[in-house]
Design a protein around this motif. Structure first.
Motif, PDB file in Angstrom:
ATOM      1  N   TRP A   1      -3.967  42.304   2.129  1.00  0.00           N
ATOM      2  CA  TRP A   1      -3.488  41.022   1.626  1.00  0.00           C
ATOM      3  C   TRP A   1      -3.509  39.986   2.748  1.00  0.00           C
ATOM      4  O   TRP A   1      -3.137  40.287   3.885  1.00  0.00           O
ATOM      5  N   TYR A   2      -3.931  38.773   2.421  1.00  0.00           N
ATOM      6  CA  TYR A   2      -3.899  37.649   3.347  1.00  0.00           C
ATOM      7  C   TYR A   2      -3.231  36.473   2.647  1.00  0.00           C
ATOM      8  O   TYR A   2      -3.647  36.092   1.546  1.00  0.00           O
ATOM      9  N   ARG A   3      -2.216  35.910   3.288  1.00  0.00           N
ATOM     10  CA  ARG A   3      -1.633  34.681   2.753  1.00  0.00           C
ATOM     11  C   ARG A   3      -2.435  33.511   3.296  1.00  0.00           C
ATOM     12  O   ARG A   3      -2.690  33.427   4.502  1.00  0.00           O
ATOM     13  N   ILE A   4      -2.822  32.587   2.408  1.00  0.00           N
ATOM     14  CA  ILE A   4      -3.636  31.440   2.803  1.00  0.00           C
ATOM     15  C   ILE A   4      -2.718  30.233   2.973  1.00  0.00           C
ATOM     16  O   ILE A   4      -2.198  29.694   1.984  1.00  0.00           O
ATOM     17  N   PRO A   5      -2.472  29.793   4.212  1.00  0.00           N
ATOM     18  CA  PRO A   5      -1.617  28.625   4.423  1.00  0.00           C
ATOM     19  C   PRO A   5      -2.384  27.352   4.071  1.00  0.00           C
ATOM     20  O   PRO A   5      -3.458  27.091   4.606  1.00  0.00           O
ATOM     21  N   CYS A   6      -1.852  26.573   3.152  1.00  0.00           N
ATOM     22  CA  CYS A   6      -2.540  25.361   2.701  1.00  0.00           C
ATOM     23  C   CYS A   6      -1.865  24.124   3.278  1.00  0.00           C
ATOM     24  O   CYS A   6      -0.664  24.117   3.537  1.00  0.00           O
ATOM     25  N   GLN A   7      -2.632  23.085   3.471  1.00  0.00           N
ATOM     26  CA  GLN A   7      -2.113  21.846   4.030  1.00  0.00           C
ATOM     27  C   GLN A   7      -2.110  20.750   2.977  1.00  0.00           C
ATOM     28  O   GLN A   7      -2.748  20.866   1.932  1.00  0.00           O
TER      29      GLN A   7
END
Length: 264
Positions: A70-76
């Motif tokens: 699992w990878y959390r995708i940090p969004c801006q």
């Protein structure tokens, strides 16, 4: 599956009402949103709804059975409101770039929304903390040019277009309007506008089964309904609608085919 790669995390928290979408040919699954899988408070509402974006990437491309991370995708930038019971689809452009498109849903304040958002998805070699995509809101700000908030409707993807049909409005009245949004990763935000089709003098639908005489001439439209299904038969359509339920407890077994014009 356990996490074992650099940049990978333990995984998302328990939830319900989320979406899980496959990225074709990549062995990746995209998780967005949802509400906690537990309730609290006197009114029974869930707390801390989600608008987080996660990717489960298989260890071997295209082979989920071999495990993954699992990878959390940090969004801006601006983010969609936390929500559940939304629609989400992965669209892959001609150059292989993939994006997630999220439409509508139920927000924590217990009302339906009709906004549409798009975010680019990382390729396998971009799954690091340095990849920080920005969400983009699509569709017109004109309330008359977007689908009304609804639930129990049907959606599908035709090529790079999102198709929405029917469902219940706030008064729980069935609808039979069809809307199309060009939402592919190469479409500029300014060009991503909703187009109303069947039911408004647009593209005709043809009933091919389930009616009194089997088929009907082009130009007719399905009756208002909810709980039906939409299926795209190819990257250019057509779109097949089946069944559903209407007013006064009607249940349908008819099949309709919608032929979308190129460019709509």
């Amino acid at each position: 599956f356990p996490s074992s790669s650099a940049g990978a995390e333990e995984g998302p928290s328990p939830r319900e009402g989320h979406s899980l979408s496959a990225v074709p040919g990549s062995g990746a699954l995209v998780l967005f949103g949802g509400s906690p899988a537990f309730r609290s408070g006197e009114d029974g509402h869930a707390t801390a709804w989600f608008n987080d974006l996660w990717i489960f990437q298989s260890l071997s491309e295209g082979a989920l059975g071999e495990g993954g991370c699992w990878y959390r995708i940090p969004c801006q930038g601006a983010l969609p409101k936390p929500r559940a019971s939304h629609d989400a689809h992965v669209i892959v452009g001609g150059d292989g770039t993939a994006c997630l498109v999220v439409h509508g849903g139920l927000v924590q304040q217990r009302y339906r929304v009709n906004d549409t958002w798009r975010v680019r998805l990382p390729k396998r070699n971009e799954l690091t903390n340095l990849f920080r995509p920005a969400w983009e809101e699509l569709g017109s700000a004109d309330a008359d040019m977007v689908p009304v908030p609804r639930f129990h409707h049907a959606t599908c993807i035709v090529g790079t277009r999102l198709v929405v049909f029917g469902g219940h409005n706030y008064e729980r009245r069935e609808r039979n309007d069809t809307w199309v949004l060009e939402a592919g990763p190469a479409t500029p935000v300014a060009a991503a506008c909703w187009h109303k089709v069947a039911g408004s003098g647009g593209d005709p639908a043809v009933q091919v089964a389930g009616g009194p005489s089997g088929g009907r001439p082009a130009g007719l439209h399905p009756s208002p309904r909810a709980y039906c299904t939409l299926t795209a038969l190819g990257p250019n359509g057509p779109v097949v609608l089946y069944g559903g339920s209407g007013a006064r407890g009607q249940h349908f077994k008819d099949i309709w085919v919608l032929f979308l014009r190129v460019g709509t």
